[in-house]
Enzyme design. Structure first.
Site, PDB file in Angstrom:
ATOM      1  N   ASP A  68     -45.225  -3.699 -11.750  1.00 11.85           N
ATOM      2  CA  ASP A  68     -44.233  -3.402 -12.713  1.00 11.85           C
ATOM      3  C   ASP A  68     -44.259  -1.480 -12.114  1.00 11.85           C
ATOM      4  O   ASP A  68     -45.080  -1.031 -12.193  1.00 11.85           O
ATOM      5  CB  ASP A  68     -44.894  -3.154 -14.061  1.00 11.85           C
ATOM      6  CG  ASP A  68     -44.197  -2.575 -15.151  1.00 11.85           C
ATOM      7  OD1 ASP A  68     -43.165  -1.796 -14.813  1.00 11.85           O
ATOM      8  OD2 ASP A  68     -44.474  -2.743 -16.320  1.00 11.85           O
ATOM      9  N   TYR A 121     -27.176   4.795 -18.790  1.00 18.34           N
ATOM     10  CA  TYR A 121     -27.483   4.269 -17.500  1.00 18.34           C
ATOM     11  C   TYR A 121     -26.921   5.515 -16.661  1.00 18.34           C
ATOM     12  O   TYR A 121     -27.362   5.938 -15.569  1.00 18.34           O
ATOM     13  CB  TYR A 121     -26.433   3.146 -17.246  1.00 18.34           C
ATOM     14  CG  TYR A 121     -26.738   2.677 -15.880  1.00 18.34           C
ATOM     15  CD1 TYR A 121     -27.970   2.141 -15.546  1.00 18.34           C
ATOM     16  CD2 TYR A 121     -25.490   2.464 -15.087  1.00 18.34           C
ATOM     17  CE1 TYR A 121     -27.942   1.594 -14.163  1.00 18.34           C
ATOM     18  CE2 TYR A 121     -25.670   1.886 -13.650  1.00 18.34           C
ATOM     19  CZ  TYR A 121     -26.865   1.485 -13.263  1.00 18.34           C
ATOM     20  OH  TYR A 121     -26.841   0.998 -11.848  1.00 18.34           O
ATOM     21  N   GLN A 133     -34.540  -9.795  -6.181  1.00 22.24           N
ATOM     22  CA  GLN A 133     -33.164 -10.318  -6.427  1.00 22.24           C
ATOM     23  C   GLN A 133     -32.166  -9.078  -5.908  1.00 22.24           C
ATOM     24  O   GLN A 133     -32.475  -7.838  -6.126  1.00 22.24           O
ATOM     25  CB  GLN A 133     -32.894 -11.020  -7.659  1.00 22.24           C
ATOM     26  CG  GLN A 133     -32.873 -10.066  -9.020  1.00 22.24           C
ATOM     27  CD  GLN A 133     -32.683 -10.694 -10.152  1.00 22.24           C
ATOM     28  OE1 GLN A 133     -33.122 -12.015 -10.366  1.00 22.24           O
ATOM     29  NE2 GLN A 133     -31.620 -10.231 -11.223  1.00 22.24           N
TER      30      GLN A 133
HETATM   31  P1  NAD Z   1     -30.813  -6.847 -10.674  1.00 24.06           P
HETATM   32  O1  NAD Z   1     -30.375  -5.957 -11.838  1.00 24.06           O
HETATM   33  O2  NAD Z   1     -29.962  -8.203 -10.748  1.00 24.06           O
HETATM   34  O3  NAD Z   1     -32.155  -6.910 -10.479  1.00 24.06           O
HETATM   35  C1  NAD Z   1     -33.255  -5.916 -10.912  1.00 24.06           C
HETATM   36  C2  NAD Z   1     -34.550  -6.381 -10.691  1.00 24.06           C
HETATM   37  O4  NAD Z   1     -35.184  -5.380 -10.987  1.00 24.06           O
HETATM   38  C3  NAD Z   1     -34.968  -7.740 -11.268  1.00 24.06           C
HETATM   39  O5  NAD Z   1     -35.845  -8.514  -9.893  1.00 24.06           O
HETATM   40  C4  NAD Z   1     -36.104  -7.180 -12.072  1.00 24.06           C
HETATM   41  O6  NAD Z   1     -36.940  -7.996 -12.279  1.00 24.06           O
HETATM   42  C5  NAD Z   1     -36.684  -5.971 -11.500  1.00 24.06           C
HETATM   43  N1  NAD Z   1     -37.093  -5.021 -12.114  1.00 24.06           N
HETATM   44  C6  NAD Z   1     -36.866  -4.743 -13.648  1.00 24.06           C
HETATM   45  N2  NAD Z   1     -37.659  -3.875 -14.035  1.00 24.06           N
HETATM   46  C7  NAD Z   1     -38.612  -3.702 -13.198  1.00 24.06           C
HETATM   47  C8  NAD Z   1     -39.859  -3.087 -13.298  1.00 24.06           C
HETATM   48  N3  NAD Z   1     -40.276  -2.001 -14.240  1.00 24.06           N
HETATM   49  N4  NAD Z   1     -40.829  -2.915 -12.189  1.00 24.06           N
HETATM   50  C9  NAD Z   1     -40.206  -3.816 -11.161  1.00 24.06           C
HETATM   51  N5  NAD Z   1     -39.165  -4.399 -10.976  1.00 24.06           N
HETATM   52  C10 NAD Z   1     -38.455  -4.287 -12.117  1.00 24.06           C
HETATM   53  O7  NAD Z   1     -30.283  -6.208  -9.339  1.00 24.06           O
HETATM   54  P2  NAD Z   1     -29.030  -5.215  -8.795  1.00 24.06           P
HETATM   55  O8  NAD Z   1     -27.929  -5.336  -9.771  1.00 24.06           O
HETATM   56  O9  NAD Z   1     -29.167  -5.325  -7.275  1.00 24.06           O
HETATM   57  O10 NAD Z   1     -29.938  -3.732  -9.063  1.00 24.06           O
HETATM   58  C11 NAD Z   1     -30.933  -3.110  -8.452  1.00 24.06           C
HETATM   59  C12 NAD Z   1     -30.580  -1.475  -8.324  1.00 24.06           C
HETATM   60  O11 NAD Z   1     -29.399  -1.170  -8.003  1.00 24.06           O
HETATM   61  C13 NAD Z   1     -30.869  -1.061  -9.765  1.00 24.06           C
HETATM   62  O12 NAD Z   1     -31.374   0.464  -9.592  1.00 24.06           O
HETATM   63  C14 NAD Z   1     -29.412  -0.892 -10.261  1.00 24.06           C
HETATM   64  O13 NAD Z   1     -29.221   0.214 -11.230  1.00 24.06           O
HETATM   65  C15 NAD Z   1     -28.599  -0.425  -8.980  1.00 24.06           C
HETATM   66  N6  NAD Z   1     -27.431  -0.419  -9.060  1.00 24.06           N
HETATM   67  C16 NAD Z   1     -26.747  -1.786  -9.237  1.00 24.06           C
HETATM   68  C17 NAD Z   1     -25.532  -1.939  -8.905  1.00 24.06           C
HETATM   69  C18 NAD Z   1     -24.716  -3.433  -9.091  1.00 24.06           C
HETATM   70  O14 NAD Z   1     -23.372  -3.534  -9.405  1.00 24.06           O
HETATM   71  N7  NAD Z   1     -25.643  -4.423  -8.953  1.00 24.06           N
HETATM   72  C19 NAD Z   1     -24.636  -0.793  -8.820  1.00 24.06           C
HETATM   73  C20 NAD Z   1     -25.062   0.495  -8.955  1.00 24.06           C
HETATM   74  C21 NAD Z   1     -26.491   0.441  -8.896  1.00 24.06           C
END
Ligand code: NAD
Length: 245
Positions: free
Chosen positions: A59, A147, A17
């Site tokens: 994982d 974070y 996702q």
């Molecule tokens: P999200 O947080 O909605 O989804 C995260 C996904 O990571 C999920 O599908 C979950 O099942 C998976 N996950 C969690 N732990 C896991 C593990 N141990 N092994 C495998 N999969 C695992 O998605 P997002 O918000 O798009 O975030 C994705 C990345 O982008 C993250 O690293 C997040 O820190 C980074 N990020 C997001 C944002 C934001 O605003 N959404 C901003 C900056 C950085």
């Protein structure tokens, strides 16, 4: 499809996702052979219907699972490390277990996947590693203590890997997104007493006046994964709605 990633095999963590899913879809649309992984098999399974994407539950903090998958599937041309978790809170409210989990999911996962994928990349003297950091690596934001520490660590990890592999034809870069619409962002917003006000606050901190789209981060990941960026290693690209202006 414009084939910018034709003949490239990509491994993506946290592909079920949000940003990871958008990268998996964009890579497949650009002709890559994508193996999308996630800990959440139920949500991940929808990607099996997309041409060019295969899925596998993995994982990203589990060294054995990573070694097994990479052992069976390597070599990869592109590794996208997207697994991440956000803990809300300051240094005063962060528990040791939150701290440890943040570093496990956000940083150690990258160490483990890179360690497994690199030998195959070095052998073929080509490979691009794309690590998802965050703008919070550069800019302190309230209640992002653990974070922010992890995402800054991702920059150091990225530069270290880039330095060690630059002579092997490998590139390692990071992307620092601002606030991007995703399922977990919705969860964080809905956890506030007043979700509408919280959403407005998230938007207000982005000078472009809106949340990012996962596809906008995926576009940067396509560039870094493709040979368009072949002269680029050890950098981070901020895709953050102007937060770093
Ligand atoms: P999200 O947080 O909605 O989804 C995260 C996904 O990571 C999920 O599908 C979950 O099942 C998976 N996950 C969690 N732990 C896991 C593990 N141990 N092994 C495998 N999969 C695992 O998605 P997002 O918000 O798009 O975030 C994705 C990345 O982008 C993250 O690293 C997040 O820190 C980074 N990020 C997001 C944002 C934001 O605003 N959404 C901003 C900056 C950085």
């Amino acid at each position: 499809m414009t084939d910018r990633l034709k003949d490239k095999r990509a491994l993506i963590t946290a592909g079920a996702q949000g940003i990871g899913e958008a990268i998996a879809r964009a890579y497949a649309a650009e002709g890559a052979d994508v193996l999308a992984t996630d800990i959440n098999g139920e949500v991940l399974a929808k990607l099996n219907a997309v041409d060019g994407i295969r899925t596998q539950v993995m994982d990203a903090t589990n060294a054995q699972e990573i070694a097994k998958l990479v052992g069976a599937e390597a070599p990869f041309d592109i590794l996208v490390n997207c697994a991440g978790v956000v803990h809300h809170g300051s240094v005063l409210t962060c528990s040791e277990s939150d701290w440890d989990q943040a570093f496990d999911v956000n940083v150690k996962s990258m160490f483990l996947t890179i360690r497994e994928c690199l030998p195959g990349m070095i052998k073929q003297r080509a490979g691009s590693i794309v690590n998802i950091s965050s703008i919070v690596a550069h800019r302190g934001l309230p209640n992002r203590f653990a974070y922010g520490a992890t995402k800054a660590a991702v920059i150091g990890l990225t530069k270290s890997v880039a330095a060690d592999t630059v002579g092997d034809g490998i590139r390692c870069n990071a992307i620092c997104p601002g606030t991007v619409q995703s399922p977990s962002l919705d969860g964080r917003i809905n956890a506030f007493d007043d979700p509408d006000a919280a959403r407005k606050d998230f938007i207000a901190r982005q000078p472009m006046g809106r949340l990012g789209r996962a596809s906008e981060i995926a576009a940067v990941a396509v560039h870094l994964g493709s040979d368009e960026s072949v002269f680029t290693s050890g950098i981070q690209i901020n895709a953050d709605g102007g937060m770093s202006i």
